[in-house]
Structure formats: structure tokens, C-alpha cells
Scaffold this active site. Structure first.
Site, PDB file in Angstrom:
ATOM      1  N   ARG A 117      11.300  15.523   7.878  1.00 28.37           N
ATOM      2  CA  ARG A 117      11.654  15.630   6.461  1.00 28.37           C
ATOM      3  C   ARG A 117      12.033  17.071   6.158  1.00 28.37           C
ATOM      4  O   ARG A 117      11.362  17.997   6.625  1.00 28.37           O
ATOM      5  CB  ARG A 117      10.433  15.212   5.629  1.00 28.37           C
ATOM      6  CG  ARG A 117      10.664  15.229   4.145  1.00 28.37           C
ATOM      7  CD  ARG A 117       9.384  14.918   3.377  1.00 28.37           C
ATOM      8  NE  ARG A 117       8.752  16.127   2.902  1.00 28.37           N
ATOM      9  CZ  ARG A 117       7.805  16.167   1.957  1.00 28.37           C
ATOM     10  NH1 ARG A 117       7.361  15.040   1.416  1.00 28.37           N
ATOM     11  NH2 ARG A 117       7.284  17.301   1.575  1.00 28.37           N
TER      12      ARG A 117
ATOM     13  N   HIS B 248      10.785  13.311  -4.970  1.00 28.37           N
ATOM     14  CA  HIS B 248       9.540  13.396  -5.750  1.00 28.37           C
ATOM     15  C   HIS B 248       9.711  12.967  -7.213  1.00 28.37           C
ATOM     16  O   HIS B 248       9.269  13.667  -8.134  1.00 28.37           O
ATOM     17  CB  HIS B 248       8.927  14.801  -5.648  1.00 28.37           C
ATOM     18  CG  HIS B 248       7.458  14.760  -5.361  1.00 28.37           C
ATOM     19  ND1 HIS B 248       6.514  15.217  -6.247  1.00 28.37           N
ATOM     20  CD2 HIS B 248       6.762  14.290  -4.295  1.00 28.37           C
ATOM     21  CE1 HIS B 248       5.308  15.046  -5.731  1.00 28.37           C
ATOM     22  NE2 HIS B 248       5.427  14.478  -4.554  1.00 28.37           N
TER      23      HIS B 248
ATOM     24  N   ASP C 175      -3.630  14.915   1.993  1.00 27.53           N
ATOM     25  CA  ASP C 175      -4.696  14.586   1.032  1.00 27.53           C
ATOM     26  C   ASP C 175      -5.272  13.187   1.267  1.00 27.53           C
ATOM     27  O   ASP C 175      -6.195  12.777   0.570  1.00 27.53           O
ATOM     28  CB  ASP C 175      -4.215  14.756  -0.420  1.00 27.53           C
ATOM     29  CG  ASP C 175      -2.887  14.085  -0.703  1.00 27.53           C
ATOM     30  OD1 ASP C 175      -1.839  14.711  -0.437  1.00 27.53           O
ATOM     31  OD2 ASP C 175      -2.901  12.952  -1.180  1.00 27.53           O
TER      32      ASP C 175
ATOM     33  N   HIS D 268       6.943  17.498   8.346  1.00 25.46           N
ATOM     34  CA  HIS D 268       7.554  18.192   7.205  1.00 25.46           C
ATOM     35  C   HIS D 268       8.119  19.541   7.634  1.00 25.46           C
ATOM     36  O   HIS D 268       7.364  20.423   8.036  1.00 25.46           O
ATOM     37  CB  HIS D 268       6.503  18.510   6.139  1.00 25.46           C
ATOM     38  CG  HIS D 268       5.985  17.303   5.426  1.00 25.46           C
ATOM     39  ND1 HIS D 268       5.212  17.401   4.293  1.00 25.46           N
ATOM     40  CD2 HIS D 268       6.124  15.980   5.672  1.00 25.46           C
ATOM     41  CE1 HIS D 268       4.906  16.189   3.873  1.00 25.46           C
ATOM     42  NE2 HIS D 268       5.431  15.309   4.692  1.00 25.46           N
TER      43      HIS D 268
ATOM     44  N   TRP E 272       6.488  15.018 -11.821  1.00 30.29           N
ATOM     45  CA  TRP E 272       6.157  15.837 -10.659  1.00 30.29           C
ATOM     46  C   TRP E 272       6.058  14.992  -9.460  1.00 30.29           C
ATOM     47  O   TRP E 272       6.486  14.577  -8.664  1.00 30.29           O
ATOM     48  CB  TRP E 272       4.792  16.524 -10.826  1.00 30.29           C
ATOM     49  CG  TRP E 272       4.579  17.485  -9.672  1.00 30.29           C
ATOM     50  CD1 TRP E 272       5.133  18.722  -9.532  1.00 30.29           C
ATOM     51  CD2 TRP E 272       3.790  17.248  -8.483  1.00 30.29           C
ATOM     52  NE1 TRP E 272       4.739  19.276  -8.340  1.00 30.29           N
ATOM     53  CE2 TRP E 272       3.918  18.403  -7.675  1.00 30.29           C
ATOM     54  CE3 TRP E 272       3.008  16.186  -8.038  1.00 30.29           C
ATOM     55  CZ2 TRP E 272       3.284  18.520  -6.441  1.00 30.29           C
ATOM     56  CZ3 TRP E 272       2.373  16.301  -6.824  1.00 30.29           C
ATOM     57  CH2 TRP E 272       2.512  17.454  -6.017  1.00 30.29           C
TER      58      TRP E 272
ATOM     59  N   ASP F 296      12.585  14.125   0.360  1.00 29.46           N
ATOM     60  CA  ASP F 296      11.743  13.602  -0.729  1.00 29.46           C
ATOM     61  C   ASP F 296      12.201  14.194  -2.065  1.00 29.46           C
ATOM     62  O   ASP F 296      12.205  15.415  -2.238  1.00 29.46           O
ATOM     63  CB  ASP F 296      10.280  13.994  -0.449  1.00 29.46           C
ATOM     64  CG  ASP F 296       9.303  13.326  -1.411  1.00 29.46           C
ATOM     65  OD1 ASP F 296       9.748  12.675  -2.374  1.00 29.46           O
ATOM     66  OD2 ASP F 296       8.082  13.469  -1.180  1.00 29.46           O
TER      67      ASP F 296
ATOM     68  N   ARG G  34       6.484   2.555   0.879  1.00 33.24           N
ATOM     69  CA  ARG G  34       5.629   3.669   1.312  1.00 33.24           C
ATOM     70  C   ARG G  34       4.171   3.561   0.879  1.00 33.24           C
ATOM     71  O   ARG G  34       3.437   4.546   0.852  1.00 33.24           O
ATOM     72  CB  ARG G  34       6.225   4.987   0.789  1.00 33.24           C
ATOM     73  CG  ARG G  34       7.361   5.450   1.661  1.00 33.24           C
ATOM     74  CD  ARG G  34       7.944   6.754   1.230  1.00 33.24           C
ATOM     75  NE  ARG G  34       7.020   7.812   0.862  1.00 33.24           N
ATOM     76  CZ  ARG G  34       6.267   8.505   1.719  1.00 33.24           C
ATOM     77  NH1 ARG G  34       6.332   8.244   3.002  1.00 33.24           N
ATOM     78  NH2 ARG G  34       5.465   9.450   1.281  1.00 33.24           N
TER      79      ARG G  34
ATOM     80  N   GLU H 136       4.538   5.661  -2.634  1.00 33.85           N
ATOM     81  CA  GLU H 136       3.279   6.357  -2.350  1.00 33.85           C
ATOM     82  C   GLU H 136       2.323   6.311  -3.532  1.00 33.85           C
ATOM     83  O   GLU H 136       1.114   6.425  -3.353  1.00 33.85           O
ATOM     84  CB  GLU H 136       3.539   7.801  -1.906  1.00 33.85           C
ATOM     85  CG  GLU H 136       4.149   8.677  -2.986  1.00 33.85           C
ATOM     86  CD  GLU H 136       4.463  10.084  -2.489  1.00 33.85           C
ATOM     87  OE1 GLU H 136       5.050  10.213  -1.407  1.00 33.85           O
ATOM     88  OE2 GLU H 136       4.119  11.046  -3.194  1.00 33.85           O
TER      89      GLU H 136
ATOM     90  N   GLU I 176      13.686   9.635  -0.562  1.00 34.81           N
ATOM     91  CA  GLU I 176      12.367   9.160  -1.020  1.00 34.81           C
ATOM     92  C   GLU I 176      12.158   9.396  -2.508  1.00 34.81           C
ATOM     93  O   GLU I 176      12.499  10.454  -3.027  1.00 34.81           O
ATOM     94  CB  GLU I 176      11.305   9.905  -0.206  1.00 34.81           C
ATOM     95  CG  GLU I 176       9.883   9.622  -0.634  1.00 34.81           C
ATOM     96  CD  GLU I 176       8.890  10.406   0.212  1.00 34.81           C
ATOM     97  OE1 GLU I 176       9.222  10.821   1.339  1.00 34.81           O
ATOM     98  OE2 GLU I 176       7.766  10.620  -0.285  1.00 34.81           O
TER      99      GLU I 176
ATOM    100  N   TYR J  65       9.206  21.726  -5.151  1.00 37.79           N
ATOM    101  CA  TYR J  65       8.304  20.763  -4.517  1.00 37.79           C
ATOM    102  C   TYR J  65       8.489  20.788  -2.996  1.00 37.79           C
ATOM    103  O   TYR J  65       9.621  20.808  -2.502  1.00 37.79           O
ATOM    104  CB  TYR J  65       8.564  19.322  -5.022  1.00 37.79           C
ATOM    105  CG  TYR J  65       7.975  18.330  -4.069  1.00 37.79           C
ATOM    106  CD1 TYR J  65       6.606  18.100  -4.062  1.00 37.79           C
ATOM    107  CD2 TYR J  65       8.746  17.729  -3.078  1.00 37.79           C
ATOM    108  CE1 TYR J  65       6.022  17.266  -3.125  1.00 37.79           C
ATOM    109  CE2 TYR J  65       8.179  16.893  -2.135  1.00 37.79           C
ATOM    110  CZ  TYR J  65       6.820  16.666  -2.167  1.00 37.79           C
ATOM    111  OH  TYR J  65       6.250  15.866  -1.222  1.00 37.79           O
TER     112      TYR J  65
ATOM    113  N   GLU K  88       4.515   8.756   7.902  1.00 37.75           N
ATOM    114  CA  GLU K  88       4.442  10.183   7.587  1.00 37.75           C
ATOM    115  C   GLU K  88       3.211  10.802   8.266  1.00 37.75           C
ATOM    116  O   GLU K  88       2.137  10.217   8.277  1.00 37.75           O
ATOM    117  CB  GLU K  88       4.323  10.367   6.065  1.00 37.75           C
ATOM    118  CG  GLU K  88       4.288  11.834   5.640  1.00 37.75           C
ATOM    119  CD  GLU K  88       4.179  12.001   4.118  1.00 37.75           C
ATOM    120  OE1 GLU K  88       3.775  11.027   3.435  1.00 37.75           O
ATOM    121  OE2 GLU K  88       4.497  13.085   3.628  1.00 37.75           O
TER     122      GLU K  88
HETATM  123  C1  GCO Z   1       4.597  13.038   0.384  1.00 36.03           C
HETATM  124  C2  GCO Z   1       4.038  13.139  -0.973  1.00 36.03           C
HETATM  125  C3  GCO Z   1       2.854  14.027  -1.111  1.00 36.03           C
HETATM  126  C4  GCO Z   1       2.258  13.904  -2.510  1.00 36.03           C
HETATM  127  C5  GCO Z   1       0.785  14.119  -2.465  1.00 36.03           C
HETATM  128  C6  GCO Z   1       0.130  14.042  -3.824  1.00 36.03           C
HETATM  129  O1  GCO Z   1       5.674  12.499   0.469  1.00 36.03           O
HETATM  130  O2  GCO Z   1       3.948  13.437   1.332  1.00 36.03           O
HETATM  131  O3  GCO Z   1       5.031  13.290  -1.934  1.00 36.03           O
HETATM  132  O4  GCO Z   1       3.103  15.310  -0.699  1.00 36.03           O
HETATM  133  O5  GCO Z   1       2.870  14.804  -3.381  1.00 36.03           O
HETATM  134  O6  GCO Z   1       0.242  13.222  -1.580  1.00 36.03           O
HETATM  135  O7  GCO Z   1      -1.241  14.189  -3.692  1.00 36.03           O
HETATM  136 MG    MG Z   2       6.547  11.854  -1.266  1.00 39.66          MG
END
Ligand code: GCO
Ligand code: MG
Length: 403
Positions: free
Chosen positions: A147, A213, A317, A122, A403, A211, A284, A263, A237, A159, A340
Site C-alpha cells: 500500500r 480513508h 491496533d 504499508h 477521518w 487507502d 475488508r 474495516e 480503499e 493520513y 493487511e
Molecule cells: C487501515 C486502516 C487503519 C485505521 C485504524 C483505525 O487501512 O489499516 O485505515 O489504519 O485507520 O485501524 O484504528
Molecule cells: Mg484503511
């Protein structure tokens, strides 16, 4: 080889992780990741209160049977909580199977289909200069795919861009969610300029990702995809809220920019239409939120049939246990795309001792039996659970937005 104990450990070495430890009568131990960012305790309870009692006395080697026993047996199927809980059990059982066989998990999955797993990092910045500096750092470190996310001029919080105080950009600290602000017009004007700036500076020899989001409507996403085409992104993404699979048809009709999503998906049913109608290019889904190694492989096999590649979520996370499991899957499947890699903040490595490695933009899970991650329960006890929420996003007029 029966399971004699299973316990859930919640700790916060840098951020919150829920770890499942399964112990067998022969003394072999397996670990699984059950972390659901911002909703950790729900999965911990699902496991402790409803799954652990079912595991004691079961045969640890019967992975497929245990998967269906937990999935079909609950009657209330799917959703992030159940599927993260099943994933944790599944990952721990694969870890045990590998340790018993004396082989890394990827060997059990058919062996290495490539030498290494291409990962993307990132790059972020509060403005274009900062973004370019961070992008350059990633190239210097050897990344082949990066990214790019940058603060949108006029918006106080964007974001993917960390606050200036050195904290991660998610989740917010404090007992209530942080409020972010969103304005689609400003973003749609800025995003192509950001991608152009990166290509002008670094050329086309690096894979460039972005991304969105889940923040656009289908027609807005179509416009963005078309506007990004000259910069040849590796992918765009999560252009629209992911639960509406048919929305992707409209995006597809207007642009050749590759699309990645998934995701937040937790089962093959969430992406069945996207894959079989060829509405996306990368799926993903992650090993820890989509039912573990067993179910993720099923998703990727379906995807292979339709020319869709993998691009698993690998944010910080998801614990190092998940990340290792993801690398074993990535190394072994035929239709791997990219993985990722956000890394894990200190002191995560005091609790999770990993054997995966990074070299020249590629990663390898290592060759220890099982997943190759050792979880130090004693060390984890020094980092108690620290409740946190993900941010909430509002438009300038106060309307809650995706979000
Ligand atoms: C990404 C994701 C994360 C999520 C996160 C939420 O592409 O890495 O968008 O950043 O926002 O995993 O808990
Ligand atoms: Mg993402």
C-alpha cells in the site's frame, strides 16, 4: 466442558489492547481480542459487566449457540461495541475448540485452501523519494503487495504518513485528539501522480494498493478511480464514508478501479447491499470488529456468491490474537483476496507469543493447536493502559471532515 472463568485484561505493550481470557473446567484456556482503538474501555465494560456473568457455567464447545445467545439475547444488536465483544468471545471459543481437538483452527474451518496468505504492507513517505525508498524496502523483504501513502504537498499532515518523531501515525498521543488538516483538491491532484511515480519506478509486477480513508464524495471518488486506472491499482480503499452503501453505485458507474471497503463495518448487514449488488470487489471486515470467526465466515460466504473477495483489515491496533485468527480464516476460505499486515510494535511480542510466520510475501498461522497465540498475563501487567484518541480531521476552513 464448562467455562469456569472469563477475565478482561487491558494492557499497552506498544499500544492498547483489550484481551479476553476464557478458562474451562478442564484447564484449557482460550484468548480473544476485544480491542476497539480509541474506545477500548467501552468494550471492556460490555464484556466485564454484561457478558462475563453469562459465560460462567456455559458449555465452551457451543460456539454457534453462544454467538446467537449474545447477539439476539441483548435485544440491542450490532454496533462496534457489541460486535467486538462478541468477536472476543467467539475467537476465544474457537481457540479452545482447536486446543481440545489438538488441531490448528484452520483445520476446523475446512483445512488449508492455499499454501500461504498473501499480505500487503504499508509503504509511506513525507515525499515521493521517501515513499519510493520505503516501497523498495518492502519489495526487498519479499512483499508481493504494498500500500502506498504519501504526504500531500501543501497539507501539514496526511493520513497514513507517520510523524517524523518515529511514532506511529495513529493514534495521537496526549489526552485530546490530534487535529489533522484536509483539502480534497490538493489530494485529488496528487494521488494519481504518486501512483504514477511508483509504477514508473517499480513497474507493474507488484500489487499496488491505496487507502483514501473515507474522505471523498461519490463523484470525487469516481474521478479518482478513473484517474488511477492507468496505474492498475489492486484496489482503491474506503473511497467514501462507508455507512452510505448506495454511494458506491455512482463510483462503480464511472470506473473499473477495484473498490475495497469494510474495516469499520461490524456485521453482514453493513455490506449486504454492497455485496449483493456487486458494488465492491473486496470486503475488508475484520475478525475482531465483525463478530469473530463465526460471523466473518458468514460475510465471506455471502461475498463468494457474488464474486467479491476478502481483504481483511489488519492494522496494528488489532492485537496479535486477531491477526492470528484472521490468518486461520484467510487460509481456509475459497474467496481469499489479500490480508493487511501492519505488524505489532515492541514490546507486543513480550506479551503475545505468536506462531505465525512470514515468507516471501506470504504468511501462515502455524500448526499449533488453536490459534497458536499464547497470552502472557503477567507480562501484560507491566504495560498499563495508556488512554489515547484517534485524530480528528478538519478542512482548511475548520469544518470537521471524515477521518
Ligand atoms: C487501515 C486502516 C487503519 C485505521 C485504524 C483505525 O487501512 O489499516 O485505515 O489504519 O485507520 O485501524 O484504528
Ligand atoms: Mg484503511
Amino acid at each position: 466442558m464448562k467455562i469456569i472463568d472469563a477475565r478482561v485484561v487491558i494492557s499497552s505493550p506498544g499500544r492498547n489492547y483489550v484481551t479476553l481470557v476464557i478458562e474451562t473446567e478442564s484447564g484449557v484456556i482460550g484468548v480473544g481480542d476485544a480491542t476497539l482503538n480509541g474506545r477500548e474501555l467501552s468494550v471492556a465494560s460490555y464484556l466485564r459487566d454484561h457478558v462475563v456473568p453469562l459465560l460462567i457455567g456455559r458449555e465452551a464447545n457451543r460456539i454457534e449457540d453462544t454467538w446467537h445467545y449474545l447477539y439476539k439475547g441483548s435485544y440491542w444488536r450490532r454496533g462496534p461495541v457489541q460486535m467486538t465483544a462478541i468477536a472476543a468471545v467467539d475467537i476465544a471459543l474457537w481457540d479452545i475448540k482447536g486446543k481440545v481437538a489438538g488441531l490448528p483452527v484452520y483445520e476446523l474451518l475446512g483445512g488449508a485452501a492455499r499454501e500461504g496468505v498473501m499480505v500487503y504492507g504499508h509503504a509511506t513517505g513525507a515525499d515521493l523519494d521517501e515513499l519510493k525508498d520505503d516501497f523498495r524496502k518492502h519489495l526487498d523483504a519479499g512483499y508481493k503487495a504494498v500500500r502506498a501513502q504519501c504526504s500531500v504537498p501543501g497539507l501539514s499532515k496526511t493520513y497514513g504518513v507517520p510523524p517524523a518523531d518515529g511514532r506511529m501515525y495513529e493514534p495521537a498521543s496526549g489526552s485530546l485528539p490530534q487535529q489533522d488538516v484536509w483539502e480534497t483538491t490538493a489530494y485529488l491532484d496528487f494521488a494519481p501522480r504518486m501512483m504514477e511515480a511508483i509504477r514508473e519506478e517499480f513497474g507493474f509486477g507488484v500489487h499496488l494498493l491505496h487507502d483514501v480513508h473515507h474522505r471523498l464524495t461519490p463523484i470525487e471518488a469516481a474521478r479518482l478511480g478513473a484517474a488511477l486506472e492507468p496505474y492498475r491499482p489492486f484496489w482503491m480503499e474506503d473511497p467514501t464514508p462507508a455507512e452510505d452503501q448506495s454511494a458506491f453505485r455512482l463510483i462503480r458507474e464511472h470506473t473499473t478501479t477495484p473498490i475495497a471497503v469494510g474495516e469499520v463495518f461490524n456485521s453482514i448487514w453493513d455490506c449486504q447491499q454492497l455485496i449483493t449488488e456487486r458494488l465492491i470487489d473486496y470486503i475488508r471486515t475484520s475478525v475482531s470488529h465483525a463478530g469473530g470467526i463465526t460471523h466473518l465466515r458468514r460475510i465471506f460466504s455471502l461475498a463468494e456468491l457474488y464474486g467479491v473477495k476478502s481483504g481483511s483489515h489488519g492494522a496494528g491496533d488489532l492485537s496479535p490474537v486477531s491477526f492470528a485468527a484472521a490468518l486461520h480464516v484467510d487460509l481456509s476460505i475459497p474467496n481469499f483476496g489479500v490480508q493487511e499486515y501492519m505488524g505489532h510494535r515492541e514490546p507486543a511480542n513480550e506479551v503475545f507469543h505468536t506462531s505465525y510466520s512470514f515468507e516471501n510475501g506470504y504468511m501462515h498461522p502455524g500448526n499449533l493447536p488453536g490459534l497458536g497465540v499464547e497470552f502472557d498475563e503477567k507480562a501484560a501487567a507491566a504495560f498499563p493502559y495508556d488512554p489515547k484518541y484517534l485524530p480528528v480531521n478538519r478542512k482548511l476552513d475548520g469544518t470537521v471532515h471524515d477521518w
